[in-house]
Write a protein that holds these residues in place. Structure first.
Motif, PDB file in Angstrom:
ATOM      1  N   ARG A  19       2.199   9.068  -6.297  1.00  9.81           N
ATOM      2  CA  ARG A  19       2.679  10.426  -6.069  1.00  9.81           C
ATOM      3  C   ARG A  19       3.578  10.922  -7.193  1.00  9.81           C
ATOM      4  NH1 ARG A  19       6.482  10.715  -0.827  1.00  9.81           N
ATOM      5  NH2 ARG A  19       7.211  12.856  -1.132  1.00  9.81           N
TER       6      ARG A  19
ATOM      7  N   LEU B 205       1.154   4.126  -2.918  1.00  8.71           N
ATOM      8  CA  LEU B 205       0.891   5.550  -2.687  1.00  8.71           C
ATOM      9  C   LEU B 205       2.072   6.407  -3.130  1.00  8.71           C
ATOM     10  CD1 LEU B 205      -0.934   5.313   0.761  1.00  8.71           C
ATOM     11  CD2 LEU B 205      -1.914   6.259  -1.349  1.00  8.71           C
TER      12      LEU B 205
ATOM     13  N   SER C  40      -9.150   5.752   1.348  1.00  6.05           N
ATOM     14  CA  SER C  40      -8.136   4.775   1.723  1.00  6.05           C
ATOM     15  C   SER C  40      -8.455   4.211   3.099  1.00  6.05           C
ATOM     16  CB  SER C  40      -6.741   5.412   1.710  1.00  6.05           C
ATOM     17  OG  SER C  40      -5.735   4.433   1.686  1.00  6.05           O
TER      18      SER C  40
ATOM     19  N   LEU D  15       0.225  10.484   3.126  1.00  9.47           N
ATOM     20  CA  LEU D  15       0.325  10.174   1.694  1.00  9.47           C
ATOM     21  C   LEU D  15      -1.017  10.379   0.999  1.00  9.47           C
ATOM     22  CD1 LEU D  15       2.669   7.052   1.859  1.00  9.47           C
ATOM     23  CD2 LEU D  15       3.177   9.191   0.665  1.00  9.47           C
ATOM     24  N   ASN D  16      -2.096  10.097   1.721  1.00 14.35           N
ATOM     25  CA  ASN D  16      -3.415  10.329   1.133  1.00 14.35           C
ATOM     26  C   ASN D  16      -3.780  11.808   1.107  1.00 14.35           C
ATOM     27  OD1 ASN D  16      -4.929   7.826   0.221  1.00 14.35           O
ATOM     28  ND2 ASN D  16      -3.985   7.145   2.143  1.00 14.35           N
TER      29      ASN D  16
ATOM     30  N   ARG E 198      -2.020  13.282  -1.784  1.00 12.95           N
ATOM     31  CA  ARG E 198      -2.627  12.867  -3.040  1.00 12.95           C
ATOM     32  C   ARG E 198      -3.751  13.801  -3.473  1.00 12.95           C
ATOM     33  NH1 ARG E 198      -5.577   7.150  -2.433  1.00 12.95           N
ATOM     34  NH2 ARG E 198      -6.654   7.180  -4.438  1.00 12.95           N
TER      35      ARG E 198
ATOM     36  N   TRP F 239      -5.087  -1.320  -4.651  1.00 14.41           N
ATOM     37  CA  TRP F 239      -5.041   0.113  -4.366  1.00 14.41           C
ATOM     38  C   TRP F 239      -4.923   0.954  -5.633  1.00 14.41           C
ATOM     39  CZ3 TRP F 239      -6.932   1.675  -0.049  1.00 14.41           C
ATOM     40  CH2 TRP F 239      -6.857   0.859   1.091  1.00 14.41           C
TER      41      TRP F 239
ATOM     42  N   GLN G 272       0.816  -1.213   0.000  1.00 16.37           N
ATOM     43  CA  GLN G 272       0.000   0.000   0.000  1.00 16.37           C
ATOM     44  C   GLN G 272       0.853   1.268   0.000  1.00 16.37           C
ATOM     45  OE1 GLN G 272      -2.564   0.397   3.422  1.00 16.37           O
ATOM     46  NE2 GLN G 272      -3.726   2.067   2.495  1.00 16.37           N
TER      47      GLN G 272
END
Lengths: 388, 388
Positions: free
Chosen positions: A297, A293, B193, B293-294, B297, A327, A289
């Motif tokens: 990015r 991510l 997520s 990280l989310n 994003r 994901w 995961q």
């Protein structure tokens, strides 16, 4: 355990003392990885036959070995028994200036420098760790046939990587901890992320929870286990139902180890196999995961996973592949490397700058005639430049 | 354990039976969270004083309680003892149609629907889980004073959130598992997520590793522990040196639980406090990283962390804050909520659509005069619409 047994190469298979030269080490937190070059093919072969067709090139093989860092004396004994510490790289006209100096990367190249000097009289020429991983990975991907593969539905699918379409990619090296490196070219890279939840976590927590004897023991147990015994699934919370509105089926893991909260069970009442399986799935999925991510990015479509955690283990690769696929909704692809555990050591070896990676104008082909993979045990055949 | 003790509100503090109405539940994998409304202030107060100044509004308080899901009978007994199951919402002219129906969210609203019907004759009116979390969070952030805070250097800094600058934000709810939701407005959200490594993992693995008696026991132990005993630090690999080239100091964790690999120690030889600390740090840091990280994003600068995992625990908040700060290089900000564990239950309660959130045109102010936080124990004062 499936796949090639390149990690368990024993000394029985290793070449005769006289034919070894060039040793490189990657001394990590848990394992020492070693690569060395030998000209020995078969004992009866005439030395002259070892010459490549091009002048000044010596044909030989790269051998791979590992030791536990906590048993570093076994590594020192091996080097001593092979007399590598006093033979340097003087064969075949290799420059003598490197005598008694070996390339080494990983934190242990700093930590154990004095020990190598004291016990063997060897100086460790330190090669930066991330750079080693990258040059090891680039070498493998570009020069060794049948190196990279995807893992789908229990099948390895070997991929022919187009050199012109390799960069950029994400390199995820799963050692004791995990480094994630964006690779843009030869020597062009940046460590963009990482996680402390890596191979050392699997092995360390696994040891505490299952009393396993070794990493392989723990992996083997996980192969026999069922994570649903301890993991709390979506269906456990939703009374057997899916939670499709957010894309979770009833069998998705809602909480790793979550069932242990309400089970009135002591650790000893769980099968160690089930514990090992939950742990492996938790860590593999988490790495997959975080890797995804980071790939997202930077818009990277290819993610190569390396490091000794994987060990060609089917369930590990399957979990990582499924995590990346889930994901990324199929956008990104998890790829693995046959010599996954030796990226750093190979990178340190490359730092000798003797490997003839792309001789005879082969750079534009997707095949390097002077690097061959001898599929049976992971040994790699290659040519070294003997002198300038 | 530091901070407010809103989670341990005991029945001793709860209002007299007659004054309770409106109950909402969030039945998760590990915990049942309950919110209920009561008009009781002090026993001697004249009931007529409970009326808000505006017609048809009833002043009262929201009370918060929790039960372990595995001990659901304690929850049923509580509801039964308070006669909530046969009193419905008929006070003060609340519509009678909802009698014997209570709002419930979380997977347990499905799993235990039959049990509630059978034991108490109550129907559970199911409210979607992610929507509940979001409406609970929006209510708290916008309407309850001193609700949101950052945690820096051991200090809570309460933040006045500008309603016009609230959206979009990332809501990270850490229950047994973790959900990450991008919130764009009232009722506008998407679960983007999540991770299975959450509160159930901390509690479940912690129970197996330390034999702790409860979640609070485990948290308290972690407070007394030292993670460096078991975690492999960068300095452990690099012989005490930093690895500054990639931004890691010698005290950064390279591998969670990594020292257990080479220590020749059984689980029993480690202090459970140290194990609890390593576990807490591993999980908090991991959640902070995936959240960041989310957020990255989707370009979100504010991350609100909720869920029962946090419990106002200093070290948990510190680790999450540091993780978000570290990974985002100071760009994103971790924020916490005082009623963090009750987002879903509050959201289900909001679904009664009786809470007068922004009466008297107060929406444009950053203060809601009819919702007050009675700082001492987390009880929230608010007004409900008695009838239409």
């Amino acid at each position: 355990m499936e796949g090639d047994t390149i990690h368990d190469l024993t000394l029985l298979n290793s070449p005769a003392v006289d034919d070894i030269s060039h040793l490189a080490l990657d001394i990590g937190g848990s394992l020492i990885k070693m690569v060395y070059f030998s000209t020995s093919r078969e004992k009866s072969v005439d030395k002259t036959q070892n010459k490549c067709s091009k002048d000044n090139l010596v044909t030989g093989r790269l051998y791979f070995l590992k030791f536990e860092t906590s048993k570093i004396n076994e590594c020192l004994d091996f080097i001593s028994s092979k007399q590598l510490h006093c033979r340097g790289v003087q064969h075949y006209g290799f420059p003598a200036s490197d005598k008694n100096t070996i390339k080494a990367t990983g934190g242990g190249a700093f930590k154990f420098a004095d020990l190598f000097k004291e016990k063997l009289g060897i100086s460790l020429d330190k090669v930066e760790e991330m750079g080693s991983l990258v040059s090891g990975a680039n070498f493998l991907i570009k020069s060794v046939p049948s190196e990279a593969f995807t893992y789908v539905n229990g099948q390895r699918n070997y991929e022919q990587i187009d050199h012109n379409d390799l960069y950029p990619y994400l390199l995820v090296n799963i050692g004791s901890g995990v480094s994630m490196i964006k690779v843009d070219g030869d020597g062009k890279f940046e460590r963009v992320s990482g996680t402390s939840v890596g191979g050392g976590t699997f092995w360390g927590l696994g040891k505490l929870l299952t009393k396993c004897k070794s990493f392989d023991d723990l992996l083997e147990m996980s192969h026999q286990g069922n994570n649903r015994v301890i993991d709390m699934l979506v269906g456990d919370i939703y009374g057997g139902m899916d939670y499709l509105k957010i894309g979770l089926t009833s069998t998705a893991i809602a909480s790793s180890f979550g069932k242990a909260v309400s089970d009135n069970k002591e650790l000893e009442e769980y099968r160690p196999e089930d514990v090992a399986r939950s742990l492996l799935r938790m860590i593999s999925n988490n790495i997959g995961q975080i890797a995804y991510l980071n790939a997202l990015r930077f818009g990277l479509k290819k993610i190569f996973f390396g490091g000794f955690f994987i060990r060609g283990h089917a369930y590990t690769m399957d979990t990582i592949s499924v995590a990346v696929d889930f994901w990324s909704k199929g956008e990104a692809k998890a790829m693995f490397l046959r010599h996954e555990g030796f990226l750093g050591a190979l990178g340190a070896f490359m730092n000798y700058q003797l490997v003839e990676e792309f001789p005879c104008g082969a750079r534009d082909n997707n095949q390097n005639p002077l690097v061959e993979d001898l599929k049976d045990n992971g040994i790699i055949e290659c040519c070294l430049r003997a002198s300038n």
